[in-house]
Write an enzyme that holds these catalytic residues in place. Structure first.
Site, PDB file in Angstrom:
ATOM      1  N   VAL A 116      48.673  37.157  42.859  1.00 21.78           N
ATOM      2  CA  VAL A 116      47.641  37.841  43.635  1.00 21.78           C
ATOM      3  C   VAL A 116      46.785  38.624  42.653  1.00 21.78           C
ATOM      4  CG1 VAL A 116      47.148  39.462  45.496  1.00 21.78           C
ATOM      5  CG2 VAL A 116      49.207  38.038  45.599  1.00 21.78           C
ATOM      6  N   CYS A 117      45.477  38.467  42.763  1.00 17.84           N
ATOM      7  CA  CYS A 117      44.538  39.245  41.956  1.00 17.84           C
ATOM      8  C   CYS A 117      44.849  39.081  40.463  1.00 17.84           C
ATOM      9  CB  CYS A 117      44.581  40.708  42.406  1.00 17.84           C
ATOM     10  SG  CYS A 117      43.195  41.719  41.856  1.00 17.84           S
ATOM     11  N   THR A 118      44.980  40.193  39.735  1.00 18.74           N
ATOM     12  CA  THR A 118      45.188  40.120  38.289  1.00 18.74           C
ATOM     13  C   THR A 118      46.606  39.733  37.909  1.00 18.74           C
ATOM     14  OG1 THR A 118      45.533  42.515  38.297  1.00 18.74           O
ATOM     15  CG2 THR A 118      43.333  41.717  37.712  1.00 18.74           C
ATOM     16  N   THR A 136      41.116  34.737  39.720  1.00 21.95           N
ATOM     17  CA  THR A 136      41.574  36.108  39.805  1.00 21.95           C
ATOM     18  C   THR A 136      40.443  36.921  40.425  1.00 21.95           C
ATOM     19  OG1 THR A 136      42.572  37.952  38.571  1.00 21.95           O
ATOM     20  CG2 THR A 136      40.811  36.732  37.465  1.00 21.95           C
TER      21      THR A 136
END
Length: 332
Positions: A116-118, A136
């Site tokens: 998730v995300c970074t 990302t």
């Protein structure tokens, strides 16, 4: 709603660490928890057994909330789904060689691995994204591509699946990712029910943009916000420079100069982006013929829209629909 064929709950580990982004952890966890609640209410077995795992006994999220999790399990222990959260703490996590080694080995024993995300930076540090498509948070895509050149970074999608590895964009996109995992496991009907249960506006397909075209054009002191709103509502109208300049009370030359200075693009490019976004939404959510989608979004002809899709997305409108359309698309 059918009963899952496997009576054993799927083990889901969500990896957290100090300064993790809270919603990267809580969002996916709640999706799986809601899937359990709805499945049991429908007379099914609990499909998931989700938990937070972390290098230490506890960690504080970047939002200031303390998290208590399970210690890292043995890297070779069976696991169905491994999800790596993101957040500012990912920089320290990437430098933790023991954690990176654990992740690399753990992924070998998981049916699928996601970020998730970074959290994508941790996957990349472990070599799990080499020669794979990945995404990302849109503000960190360039950094991910620069630090890990073997990763095929795409900045637009909400989430991407490349084989057994999934990556998602920023924060709330983790909910979209988790819903997609539930859909793969238990079907679209239950995934949509979970989305409704969580009062998610809609279950977004992975190919949807991270943020809207109109939003991406907004700047501080936005002087063209009302114009963008009007364009979005009138995509099939006359959107010539003369028309737009008249709406904001400027000469054509002055309008083009000020518009480009604020948004960084020409009016024509902005209009195409908004038309493409509207077309993608109609292709994914309705069963309208491609020709009618092109007309409704102001492209004039189906061929003009096709060229725009190929130029911006690398796929034709029909190919986009086949990949991202929901099974419940309406007639529009």
């Amino acid at each position: 709603m059918s009963r899952p064929s496997d009576p054993t709950p799927r083990d889901v580990d969500v990896l957290a660490f100090p300064d993790v982004q809270l919603l990267d952890v809580a969002g996916p966890l709640q999706v799986f928890a809601s899937a359990n609640e709805l499945a049991v209410a429908a007379g099914m077995l609990r499909p998931y057994r989700a938990r937070v795992v972390m290098p230490g006994a506890a960690a504080t999220a970047s939002a200031g909330l303390g998290l208590v999790g399970h210690p890292l399990p043995a890297a070779d222990a069976p696991c169905d789904t491994l999800i790596v959260a993101g957040g500012w703490g990912v920089h320290g996590a990437v430098r933790d060689t023991a954690l990176v080694d654990w992740l690399r080995e753990r992924a070998r024993h998981a049916r699928r691995t996601a970020s998730v995300c970074t959290g994508a930076f941790l996957l990349a540090a472990a070599g799990l994204l080499n020669e794979r498509r990945a995404v990302t948070h849109w503000t960190r895509c360039d950094e991910l591509a620069a630090r890990f050149p073997a990763v095929r970074v795409e900045s637009d999608p909400i989430f991407i699946r490349d084989g057994a590895v999934w990556t998602s964009a920023g924060v709330t996109a983790g909910i979209d990712l988790a819903l997609a995992l539930v859909e793969e496991d238990l079907g679209r009907a239950l995934a949509l029910e979970v989305a409704r249960h969580l009062v998610v506006f809609l279950k977004r397909p992975g190919g949807q943009a991270q943020f809207s075209a109109a939003l991406s054009l907004q700047k501080a002191g936005d002087r063209f916000g009302e114009l963008h709103a009007w364009i979005a509502e009138n995509l099939a109208a006359d959107l010539s420079v003369a028309t737009l300049a008249a709406r904001v009370g400027m000469s054509e030359r002055s309008f083009v100069r000020h518009y480009r200075a604020q948004t960084g693009v020409t009016p024509a490019r902005s209009i195409e982006r908004m038309r493409l976004e509207a077309a993608r939404r109609l292709l994914g959510d309705t069963a309208l013929p491609v020709k009618r989608v092109a007309a409704r979004c102001g492209f004039g002809t189906e061929e003009t829209m096709r060229r725009g899709f190929l130029r911006s997305l690398g796929v034709s409108p029909q190919a986009y629909r086949e990949r991202f359309a929901g099974s419940g698309a309406s007639a529009g």
